[in-house]
Design a protein around this motif. Structure first.
Motif, PDB file in Angstrom:
ATOM      1  N   LEU B  14       0.899  -1.029  -0.027  1.00 26.54           N
ATOM      2  CA  LEU B  14       0.024  -0.123  -0.179  1.00 26.54           C
ATOM      3  C   LEU B  14       0.894   1.286  -0.081  1.00 26.54           C
ATOM      4  CD1 LEU B  14      -2.660  -1.046   2.553  1.00 26.54           C
ATOM      5  CD2 LEU B  14      -2.939  -0.969   0.100  1.00 26.54           C
ATOM      6  N   ARG B  15       2.074   1.316   0.577  1.00 24.72           N
ATOM      7  CA  ARG B  15       2.883   2.538   0.757  1.00 24.72           C
ATOM      8  C   ARG B  15       3.474   2.399  -0.562  1.00 24.72           C
ATOM      9  NH1 ARG B  15       4.384   1.187   6.029  1.00 24.72           N
ATOM     10  NH2 ARG B  15       5.993   0.048   5.140  1.00 24.72           N
ATOM     11  N   ARG B  16       3.852   1.568  -1.156  1.00 26.75           N
ATOM     12  CA  ARG B  16       4.736   1.898  -2.538  1.00 26.75           C
ATOM     13  C   ARG B  16       3.895   2.203  -3.645  1.00 26.75           C
ATOM     14  NH1 ARG B  16       9.025  -2.958  -3.399  1.00 26.75           N
ATOM     15  NH2 ARG B  16       9.871  -3.244  -1.166  1.00 26.75           N
ATOM     16  N   ASN B  17       2.657   1.876  -3.518  1.00 25.90           N
ATOM     17  CA  ASN B  17       1.636   2.128  -4.520  1.00 25.90           C
ATOM     18  C   ASN B  17       0.925   3.471  -4.066  1.00 25.90           C
ATOM     19  OD1 ASN B  17       2.702   0.547  -6.583  1.00 25.90           O
ATOM     20  ND2 ASN B  17       1.686  -1.129  -5.452  1.00 25.90           N
ATOM     21  N   ALA B  18       1.174   4.151  -3.434  1.00 26.09           N
ATOM     22  CA  ALA B  18       0.316   5.003  -2.697  1.00 26.09           C
ATOM     23  C   ALA B  18      -0.637   5.769  -3.757  1.00 26.09           C
ATOM     24  CB  ALA B  18       1.080   6.424  -1.931  1.00 26.09           C
ATOM     25  N   SER B  19      -0.183   6.454  -4.996  1.00 25.42           N
ATOM     26  CA  SER B  19      -1.186   7.070  -5.543  1.00 25.42           C
ATOM     27  C   SER B  19      -2.063   6.055  -6.403  1.00 25.42           C
ATOM     28  CB  SER B  19      -0.342   7.828  -6.771  1.00 25.42           C
ATOM     29  OG  SER B  19       0.560   6.768  -7.731  1.00 25.42           O
ATOM     30  N   MET B  20      -1.653   4.740  -6.723  1.00 23.93           N
ATOM     31  CA  MET B  20      -2.627   4.115  -7.330  1.00 23.93           C
ATOM     32  C   MET B  20      -3.581   3.602  -6.255  1.00 23.93           C
ATOM     33  SD  MET B  20      -2.058   3.218 -10.507  1.00 23.93           S
ATOM     34  CE  MET B  20      -2.607   1.611 -11.080  1.00 23.93           C
ATOM     35  N   VAL B  21      -3.139   3.466  -4.934  1.00 27.18           N
ATOM     36  CA  VAL B  21      -4.142   2.907  -3.918  1.00 27.18           C
ATOM     37  C   VAL B  21      -5.324   4.129  -3.889  1.00 27.18           C
ATOM     38  CG1 VAL B  21      -4.477   2.597  -1.459  1.00 27.18           C
ATOM     39  CG2 VAL B  21      -2.580   1.361  -2.757  1.00 27.18           C
ATOM     40  N   VAL B  22      -4.760   5.406  -3.689  1.00 27.40           N
ATOM     41  CA  VAL B  22      -5.656   6.558  -3.510  1.00 27.40           C
ATOM     42  C   VAL B  22      -6.707   6.488  -4.676  1.00 27.40           C
ATOM     43  CG1 VAL B  22      -5.815   8.969  -3.780  1.00 27.40           C
ATOM     44  CG2 VAL B  22      -4.058   7.962  -2.444  1.00 27.40           C
ATOM     45  N   SER B  23      -6.251   6.249  -6.218  1.00 24.04           N
ATOM     46  CA  SER B  23      -7.434   6.130  -6.855  1.00 24.04           C
ATOM     47  C   SER B  23      -8.242   5.008  -6.795  1.00 24.04           C
ATOM     48  CB  SER B  23      -6.569   6.184  -8.371  1.00 24.04           C
ATOM     49  OG  SER B  23      -5.852   4.955  -8.542  1.00 24.04           O
ATOM     50  N   VAL B  24      -7.689   3.814  -6.358  1.00 25.89           N
ATOM     51  CA  VAL B  24      -8.701   2.690  -6.115  1.00 25.89           C
ATOM     52  C   VAL B  24      -9.850   3.130  -4.948  1.00 25.89           C
ATOM     53  CG1 VAL B  24      -8.813   0.354  -4.968  1.00 25.89           C
ATOM     54  CG2 VAL B  24      -7.013   0.878  -6.671  1.00 25.89           C
ATOM     55  N   VAL B  25      -9.161   3.849  -3.880  1.00 27.15           N
ATOM     56  CA  VAL B  25     -10.009   4.191  -2.962  1.00 27.15           C
ATOM     57  C   VAL B  25     -11.118   5.119  -3.403  1.00 27.15           C
ATOM     58  CG1 VAL B  25     -10.375   5.516  -0.778  1.00 27.15           C
ATOM     59  CG2 VAL B  25      -8.498   3.917  -1.177  1.00 27.15           C
ATOM     60  N   LEU B  26     -10.668   6.115  -4.160  1.00 20.73           N
ATOM     61  CA  LEU B  26     -11.627   7.197  -4.717  1.00 20.73           C
ATOM     62  C   LEU B  26     -12.621   6.416  -5.704  1.00 20.73           C
ATOM     63  CD1 LEU B  26      -9.511  10.450  -5.495  1.00 20.73           C
ATOM     64  CD2 LEU B  26     -11.035   9.923  -3.544  1.00 20.73           C
ATOM     65  N   VAL B  27     -12.242   5.614  -6.343  1.00 15.97           N
ATOM     66  CA  VAL B  27     -13.157   5.102  -7.656  1.00 15.97           C
ATOM     67  C   VAL B  27     -14.363   4.259  -6.878  1.00 15.97           C
ATOM     68  CG1 VAL B  27     -13.223   3.489  -9.436  1.00 15.97           C
ATOM     69  CG2 VAL B  27     -11.646   5.209  -9.526  1.00 15.97           C
ATOM     70  N   THR B  28     -13.465   3.537  -5.809  1.00 16.35           N
ATOM     71  CA  THR B  28     -14.693   2.579  -5.126  1.00 16.35           C
ATOM     72  C   THR B  28     -15.611   3.579  -4.332  1.00 16.35           C
ATOM     73  OG1 THR B  28     -12.611   1.971  -4.092  1.00 16.35           O
ATOM     74  CG2 THR B  28     -14.203   0.376  -4.623  1.00 16.35           C
ATOM     75  N   PHE B  29     -14.964   4.581  -3.706  1.00 17.69           N
ATOM     76  CA  PHE B  29     -15.903   5.570  -2.759  1.00 17.69           C
ATOM     77  C   PHE B  29     -16.965   6.159  -3.738  1.00 17.69           C
ATOM     78  CE2 PHE B  29     -15.543  10.298  -1.847  1.00 17.69           C
ATOM     79  CZ  PHE B  29     -16.682  10.142  -1.102  1.00 17.69           C
ATOM     80  N   PHE B 235      -8.240  -3.972   1.213  1.00 16.71           N
ATOM     81  CA  PHE B 235      -7.990  -3.035   2.284  1.00 16.71           C
ATOM     82  C   PHE B 235      -8.365  -1.695   1.524  1.00 16.71           C
ATOM     83  CE2 PHE B 235      -5.510   0.216   4.333  1.00 16.71           C
ATOM     84  CZ  PHE B 235      -5.889   0.244   5.546  1.00 16.71           C
ATOM     85  N   ALA B 236      -7.954  -1.348   0.303  1.00 21.45           N
ATOM     86  CA  ALA B 236      -8.126  -0.267  -0.500  1.00 21.45           C
ATOM     87  C   ALA B 236      -9.631  -0.091  -0.736  1.00 21.45           C
ATOM     88  CB  ALA B 236      -7.215  -0.098  -1.596  1.00 21.45           C
TER      89      ALA B 236
END
Lengths: 221, 304
Positions: B14-29, B235-236
């Motif tokens: 999760l730390r290494r791919n922070a920007s991708m994870v943020v986009s996953v979080v936003l899209v699922t959100f 998790f994301a």
């Protein structure tokens, strides 16, 4: 008794995008018994690592057979090869890769993790670290270690489950002469303990220490 | 140590791919917020249906002097005509369908009108005579309104028979269209979320190929290697689902109850309790989708 490791007529070749075939090993035969140190020698890029990966069942040969204790790997599935490898072979890759977010001790205990034997093997891990003079850095992170120390940690990890066969890719590369000689001494001690060792190296001191040598040519044609 | 290692690996990814994870979080959100809104709209519709369909009445409007149409050619409905309608309502033919009915006179209609349009200038122009006298009929089964309009619609002195449900159906079809739109947007966004999770996991696997190699080396099974990646995706997605759940509760609390509820007091709206029912649904949908997508991505990566 079947050999611990037997490579018969093994060839490894890669085709690049233009279709040019690069042959790294051609029709290699290799048998390994306990108490022997076998060195695969050859210049950089001659395919030593590939031969070692084939021997460890990490890479399927283009042709030929690989057998551990007489069991042909081609007949086994990936997970079966992985679980036999854990019991049969300790492998130290060229970079002696360690997981950076784990302590030295936890890295040594990695092979115990998939089999849930961590608690049971804690003592052996400490003993191996002590044997290599690494007892004080057991709780340090790999980044705090010297290259020589990292390689010894990787070797301790390879020895944790007491495999009869050790495979080491360039175990002395990147070490100064003293550390390299120390490593060669450790390997000699392992051989004296009755382990079989397969190493790839361009280090003449290590090549000289081996009982058997295979030399890979330029390999490219 | 086993669980700690697996979780540590997931956290590392999760730390290494922070920007991708943020986009996953936003899209699922966003996608799950639409899902939640669609579900709440359906809840609102069925809640309104159960409340309003029961209250819906059939109105039998009687002629006034200014009523247009042929049936009202005689002007204001006479007392005989009114009595005839009343007799018909009480007759053996219609009474089995009728729960109760009451008669609204000009004066009562005028009073109700004044109350309903209080402060509106139209109250000054309308007189009691212009408002229809009306029989308000509650049916036992509101779907039988056609019986009434058939038997009363052509009687002399009756201007028209109106089923209130027809107005409701218009409102419901608008609400339905809105909720189907929300579901459509949600479906598209969920597809985007699934693809994004798969890509993120593949990238994460690529950036950790050395670690994967080590775990293979020490004899870990594929499932053991895959678990941290799947956890990472789940998790994301769960983070996104939690945000979506918060958004849905917030929308209901501040917009529906806070604004709509006070602006339109004639009907009840879904409340926070309904929204809290939707939140676990969103969490489960998010987690399951992510688990499937991440599992698919990582097993394909490991096979190659």
């Amino acid at each position: 008794m079947a050999s611990l490791l037997e490579l018969r007529a093994v060839s490894v070749a890669f085709a690049d995008r233009s279709g040019t075939l690069t042959v790294l090993a051609d029709s290699l035969d290799l048998g390994l018994r306990t108490g022997r140190l076998h060195c695969v020698a050859g210049p950089l890029g001659s395919g030593k690592s590939s031969v070692l990966r084939v021997a460890a069942g990490l890479l399927r040969p283009t042709s030929g057979t690989v057998a551990w204790n007489g069991e042909d790997l081609a007949a086994l599935g990936e997970d079966a090869v992985a679980s036999r490898r854990a019991a049969h072979i300790g492998y130290v890759d060229q970079e002696a890769t360690l997981l950076g977010h784990l302590s030295v001790l936890e890295n040594v205990l990695l092979p115990a993790v998939p089999r849930r034997r961590g608690a049971e093997l804690q003592g052996r891990a400490h003993q191996l670290l002590a044997e290599f003079g690494l007892a004080e850095v057991a709780s340090a992170r790999p980044a705090e270690l010297s290259p020589g120390e990292r390689r010894h940690v990787a070797l301790a990890r390879a020895l944790l489950l007491e495999p009869p066969l050790l495979i080491l890719d360039e175990p002395t590369t990147g070490l100064d002469r003293a550390s390299a000689d120390a490593m060669i001494a450790v390997l000699g001690a392992q051989r004296a303990d009755g382990r079989a060792l397969l190493v790839a190296s361009a280090d003449q001191a290590l090549i000289d220490a081996a009982d058997v040598r295979s030399t890979l040519g330029g390999g490219i044609r | 140590m086993r669980l700690g290692l697996v979780l540590g690996e997931a956290a590392n990814g999760l730390r290494r791919n922070a920007s991708m994870v943020v986009s996953v979080v936003l899209v699922t959100f966003i996608s799950l917020t639409f899902v939640g809104v669609a579900v709440l709209m359906q809840m609102q519709i069925s809640q309104m249906k159960s409340v309003w369909y029961d209250k819906a009445q059939v109105a039998v409007y009687l002629c006034t002097d200014i009523s247009p149409g042929e049936s009202c050619a005689g002007g204001e409905a006479t007392q005989e005509q009114i009595d005839a309608v009343e007799a018909q309502l009480d007759s053996a033919v219609l009474s089995p369908f009728i729960d109760k009915w009451f008669f609204e006179s000009h004066e009562e209609a005028f009073k109700n009108f004044q109350k309903q349009f209080e402060g509106n200038p139209v109250t000054e122009y309308v007189t009691a005579d212009q408002l229809n006298q009306t029989f308000w009929v509650n049916l036992i089964d509101p779907s039988n309104a056609a019986v009434l309009s058939e038997s009363l619609g052509t009687m002399p002195g009756v201007e028209t028979v109106t089923d209130q449900r027809r107005y409701l159906d218009q409102i419901f079809s608008v609400l339905n269209a809105a909720s189907y739109t929300a579901i459509g947007i949600a479906a598209l966004m969920l597809i985007a979320a699934v693809l994004l999770i798969a890509t993120t996991i593949r990238l994460s696997a690529f950036s950790r190929r050395r670690e994967i190699g080590i775990m293979r080396l020490v004899g870990a099974s594929n499932r053991f290697i895959q678990t941290p990646f799947v956890l990472e995706g789940v998790f994301a997605a769960l983070l996104g689902s939690l945000l979506a759940g918060g958004a849905v509760v917030g929308i209901v609390h501040f917009f529906v109850q806070g604004y709509l509820g006070s602006a339109m007091q004639f009907t009840s709206f879904v409340d926070v309790k309904d929204a809290l029912v939707v939140v676990p649904i969103l969490l489960v949908v998010g987690a399951v989708l992510a688990a499937f997508s991440a599992n698919f991505a990582i097993s394909r990566y490991l096979k190659v």
